[in-house]
Design a protein around this motif. Structure first.
Motif, mmCIF file in Angstrom:
data_model
loop_
_atom_site.group_PDB
_atom_site.id
_atom_site.type_symbol
_atom_site.label_atom_id
_atom_site.label_comp_id
_atom_site.label_asym_id
_atom_site.label_seq_id
_atom_site.Cartn_x
_atom_site.Cartn_y
_atom_site.Cartn_z
ATOM 1 N N TRP A 302 124.258 15.938 21.794
ATOM 2 C CA TRP A 302 123.613 14.989 22.709
ATOM 3 C C TRP A 302 124.411 14.858 24.002
ATOM 4 C CZ3 TRP A 302 118.824 14.273 22.202
ATOM 5 C CH2 TRP A 302 118.211 14.098 20.957
ATOM 6 N N ILE A 344 117.970 0.624 31.101
ATOM 7 C CA ILE A 344 118.719 0.815 29.851
ATOM 8 C C ILE A 344 119.273 -0.508 29.352
ATOM 9 C CG2 ILE A 344 120.693 1.960 28.774
ATOM 10 C CD1 ILE A 344 120.371 4.204 30.852
ATOM 11 N N LYS A 350 115.817 -1.671 22.057
ATOM 12 C CA LYS A 350 114.645 -0.845 21.734
ATOM 13 C C LYS A 350 114.883 0.627 22.062
ATOM 14 C CE LYS A 350 111.249 -4.557 22.393
ATOM 15 N NZ LYS A 350 110.047 -4.990 23.158
ATOM 16 N N ILE A 351 115.516 0.872 23.217
ATOM 17 C CA ILE A 351 115.657 2.258 23.681
ATOM 18 C C ILE A 351 116.668 3.042 22.843
ATOM 19 C CG2 ILE A 351 117.520 2.030 25.400
ATOM 20 C CD1 ILE A 351 115.783 3.656 27.320
ATOM 21 N N THR A 352 117.671 2.356 22.288
ATOM 22 C CA THR A 352 118.680 3.062 21.488
ATOM 23 C C THR A 352 118.158 3.454 20.110
ATOM 24 O OG1 THR A 352 119.578 0.897 20.829
ATOM 25 C CG2 THR A 352 120.686 2.058 22.641
ATOM 26 N N ILE A 354 115.554 5.139 19.811
ATOM 27 C CA ILE A 354 115.007 6.476 20.058
ATOM 28 C C ILE A 354 116.073 7.244 20.828
ATOM 29 C CG2 ILE A 354 113.063 7.787 20.984
ATOM 30 C CD1 ILE A 354 111.492 5.140 21.052
ATOM 31 N N PRO A 356 116.725 10.401 21.735
ATOM 32 C CA PRO A 356 116.383 11.284 22.863
ATOM 33 C C PRO A 356 116.011 10.512 24.128
ATOM 34 C CG PRO A 356 115.348 12.064 20.850
ATOM 35 C CD PRO A 356 115.906 10.705 20.543
ATOM 36 N N LEU A 357 115.237 9.438 23.980
ATOM 37 C CA LEU A 357 114.837 8.633 25.136
ATOM 38 C C LEU A 357 116.052 7.970 25.784
ATOM 39 C CD1 LEU A 357 112.437 7.543 26.791
ATOM 40 C CD2 LEU A 357 112.357 5.587 25.216
ATOM 41 N N PHE A 358 116.959 7.471 24.967
ATOM 42 C CA PHE A 358 118.173 6.848 25.477
ATOM 43 C C PHE A 358 119.011 7.854 26.273
ATOM 44 C CE2 PHE A 358 122.766 6.148 24.668
ATOM 45 C CZ PHE A 358 122.934 4.976 25.412
ATOM 46 N N VAL A 360 118.014 10.604 27.740
ATOM 47 C CA VAL A 360 117.319 11.002 28.972
ATOM 48 C C VAL A 360 117.545 9.974 30.078
ATOM 49 C CG1 VAL A 360 115.044 11.291 30.026
ATOM 50 C CG2 VAL A 360 115.576 12.443 27.875
ATOM 51 N N PHE A 361 117.351 8.704 29.781
ATOM 52 C CA PHE A 361 117.571 7.665 30.799
ATOM 53 C C PHE A 361 119.045 7.588 31.200
ATOM 54 C CE2 PHE A 361 113.352 5.982 29.686
ATOM 55 C CZ PHE A 361 112.881 5.675 30.952
#
Length: 500
Positions: A302, A344, A350-352, A354, A356-358, A360-361
Motif C-alpha cells: 500500500w 480524510i 468511514k474512509i479507513t 475501505i 484502497p479509498l483511504f 487514494v485520498f
C-alpha cells in the motif's frame, strides 16, 4: 566595489578561454557546456538518495517494531527518524555557506562522501545492547542527514545555474525534473527495494532486510560520483562569487521578505509532508485488519501505491510553473492540503474502513503537495537570490523547512495519541490555509528571467549602499585586469540608472 566578470556574449567559439573550478585552469566552451549537462544529470540522480534515506525508514520503522517490540519504543522510533532531519538542518546551513565560499563542486563532492560514510555506518549498526545499536543507528543517520541535507543547496543551486545556461526558456521544468522528481521517486524506489529484499529473505531475517536496505542507499550517490568530480563551477558562480567580506546585513535588508516567504512556506510544507511520509507505514498498518497474516507485506504494498500516487503531482507542477506561474502553482498545491486533508480528517472513521479509498485520498493529498510547494519551493529559492548568496539563502530556507519536519515528526505521535488520528489530517488542512497566506504575502511572483539579471540588480544595490568588496574568482579578475575580458563596471552603472 571592485568587480571583474566575463561577459556572456564573449563566450562564443569552441576554444574560448574560461576560468574553471581550479585557479589557473582554462576551460573551453565545449567543456563548460558538457559540464553543465553533467551537473544537471548528476544533481538529479544524487538527490534520489535524499528521498531514499528519508523514506526507507517508513518500512524500517514497521520492521524494527516487529523485531524489537520492547526496545523500539515510540521515543526511540522518533529519535531514529529525527536523526536524519537534525543532520539535514546542519548540512543545509553548513553546505549552503560552503558552496558559496568554496564552490559548488567542492560542496557536491563533500556531500557525496558524507552520505556514503553515514550509509555504511548505518548498515553496520551494532552495540553491546540493543539500545546501543539504536544509538549507533541514530548517529549514522545523522551523518547521512548532513550529506543529504547538503545536497539541497549544493545540487539544486548547481542544477539551476546549469539549466540557466543550457535552456533558459525551460529552466523551471528542467529544474523540477532533476530535483523534486528524484526526491519524490525516492519513496517508491525505497519501498520497491524493501519489497524485493523482504521477499528474498522469505519475509523473515528482519535484521538482514534493514541492513541491506541501508547499504543499497550508499550505491545511489556513488553511481554518479565520477560525473561529480568532473563537473566545473558554473559561469554564473565564477563571475558572481564573493569570497570574503560578504555583506550579510545588506543581504538581509535586501532579501528579508523573500527569506520569510521561502523559509516560512518550507517550514509549513515539511511540517506536514515529512511526518506523513515517515509514519505513513505506521498509519497504513493501523488501518489494515489486525487479523491479516501479512501485515508488513501489505503495508509495504500500500505504501508503494501511495508513493506512486504522489508522483503525478511533480509532473503537473513542472507543467504549470510556466503556464500558471511559480507563486500561483504553490498556492494551488497548498490548497490541495486543505481539500484532501479535510476530506480524510472529517470522514476518517468511514474512509479507513475501505483501505484502497483511504490510500487514494492520502496519495492525492501528497500529490498536491508535490505539485505546489514540493516543486516550487526549490525552484523559487534558487531563483529568488543572487548567485553570490544563492547557496546560503537556499540552505537557510531549506534548514528552516527541515526544522518544521523535525517538529512535525516530534509532534505527530502526541497529536495522534491525544487528539486522534483524524487530527493529523485536519492539521494538515489548517497548515494548507496558512501556506497559501504566507505564499501570497511574502513570495515574489517570479517570471523565469535570466539569473544574471538578478545578479546585476543585487550588485547595483550593493554599490548603491557603499559596499566596496570584490566579486568574481581571482583568475577571472586577473584576466579582466589584463584586458582579455571586459569589466562589469559599466553594467552596474547601467543597472543603477535603471533602478533610479
Amino acid at each position: 566595489m571592485s568587480t571583474a566578470v566575463a561577459d556572456e556574449k564573449h563566450d562564443e567559439g569552441p576554444e574560448s578561454p574560461r576560468i574553471g573550478s581550479e585557479p589557473g585552469e582554462l576551460v573551453t566552451t565545449k567543456r563548460q557546456r558538457l559540464s553543465d549537462v553533467f551537473t544537471i544529470i548528476a544533481s538529479g540522480v544524487a538527490l534520489v538518495s535524499d528521498g531514499y534515506f528519508n523514506n526507507i525508514m517508513t518500512m524500517v520503522n514497521v520492521l524494527l517494531a516487529k523485531e524489537y517490540p520492547k526496545q523500539y519504543t515510540e521515543v526511540v522510533k522518533t529519535r531514529v527518524s529525527n536523526a536524519l532531519l537534525a543532520g539535514e538542518i546542519f548540512g543545509q546551513v553548513a553546505v549552503g555557506l560552503t558552496c558559496d565560499y568554496f564552490g559548488r563542486k567542492f560542496a557536491i563532492v563533500m556531500t557525496t562522501m558524507m552520505i556514503v560514510v553515514g550509509g555504511i555506518l548505518a548498515t553496520a549498526s551494532n552495540g553491546y545492547t540493543i539500545e546501543g545499536m539504536f544509538w549507533m543507528m541514530t548517529v549514522a543517520r545523522g551523518i547521512v542527514g548532513f550529506g543529504v541535507g547538503g545536497e539541497y543547496p549544493a545540487s539544486s543551486t548547481s542544477a539551476s545555474e546549469a539549466a540557466n545556461e543550457r535552456s533558459l526558456k525551460s529552466r523551471g521544468p528542467i529544474f523540477i525534473l532533476v530535483t523534486n522528481l528524484p526526491l519524490s521517486f525516492g519513496t517508491p524506489l525505497a519501498i520497491s527495494i524493501f519489497l524485493i529484499v523482504f521477499s528474498a529473505c522469505h519475509q523473515a531475517h528482519y535484521s538482514t532486510v534493514w541492513r541491506v536496505c541501508f547499504g543499497i542507499g550508499c550505491l545511489l550517490p556513488l553511481s554518479v560520483f565520477y560525473f561529480r568530480i568532473r563537473i566545473l563551477n558554473s559561469k554564473l558562480y565564477r563571475r558572481g562569487t564573493i569570497k570574503k567580506n560578504v555583506p550579510y546585513k545588506l543581504v538581509l535588508k535586501y532579501y528579508w521578505k523573500s527569506l520569510i516567504g521561502t523559509s516560512g512556506a518550507w517550514f509549513l510544507y515539511d511540517f506536514v509532508t515529512f511526518p506523513n511520509g515517515v509514519f505513513s507505514g505506521t498509519i497504513i498498518a493501523s488501518v489494515i485488519p489486525s487479523s491479516s497474516k501479512h501485515v508488513i507485506l501489505q503495508t509495504a504494498e500500500w505504501n508503494l501505491l501511495l508513493g506512486a500516487l504522489a508522483l503525478p503531482g511533480v509532473f503537473l507542477g513542472a507543467y504549470l510553473c510556466d503556464k500558471l506561474g511559480r507563486k500561483q502553482t504553490m498556492m494551488l498545491g497548498f490548497s490541495g492540503y486543505l481539500v484532501f486533508g479535510l476530506i480524510i480528517g472529517c470522514a476518517y472513521d468511514k474512509i479507513t474502513k475501505i483501505v484502497p479509498l483511504f490510500v487514494v485520498f492520502y496519495g492525492l493529498m501528497q500529490s498536491s503537495g508535490n505539485m505546489g510547494p514540493g516543486d516550487m519551493l526549490g525552484l523559487i529559492s534558487s531563483e529568488s537570490y543572487a548567485t553570490s548568496v544563492r547557496g546560503t539563502c537556499y540552505g537557510l530556507s531549506a534548514a528552516v523547512g527541515k526544522a518544521g519536519a523535525a517538529i512535525g515528526t516530534q509532534a505527530f505521535t502526541p497529536i495522534e495519541t491525544n487528539l486522534g488520528k483524524r487530527w493529523t489530517f485536519i492539521i494538515a488542512a489548517i497548515v494548507g490555509v496558512v501556506g497559501v497566506a504566507v505564499t501570497f504575502f511574502f513570495v515574489e511572483d517570479l517570471t523565469g528571467e535570466d539569473l544574471s539579471v538578478k545578479d546585476s540588480r543585487f550588485r547595483a544595490y550593493l554599490v548603491e549602499h557603499g559596499w566596496d568588496g570584490e566579486m568574481g574568482e581571482a583568475d577571472l579578475k586577473a584576466l579582466a585586469g589584463d584586458g582579455q575580458i571586459p569589466s562589469e563596471g559599466a553594467e552596474v552603472e547601467t543597472v543603477l540608472a535603471d533602478e533610479k
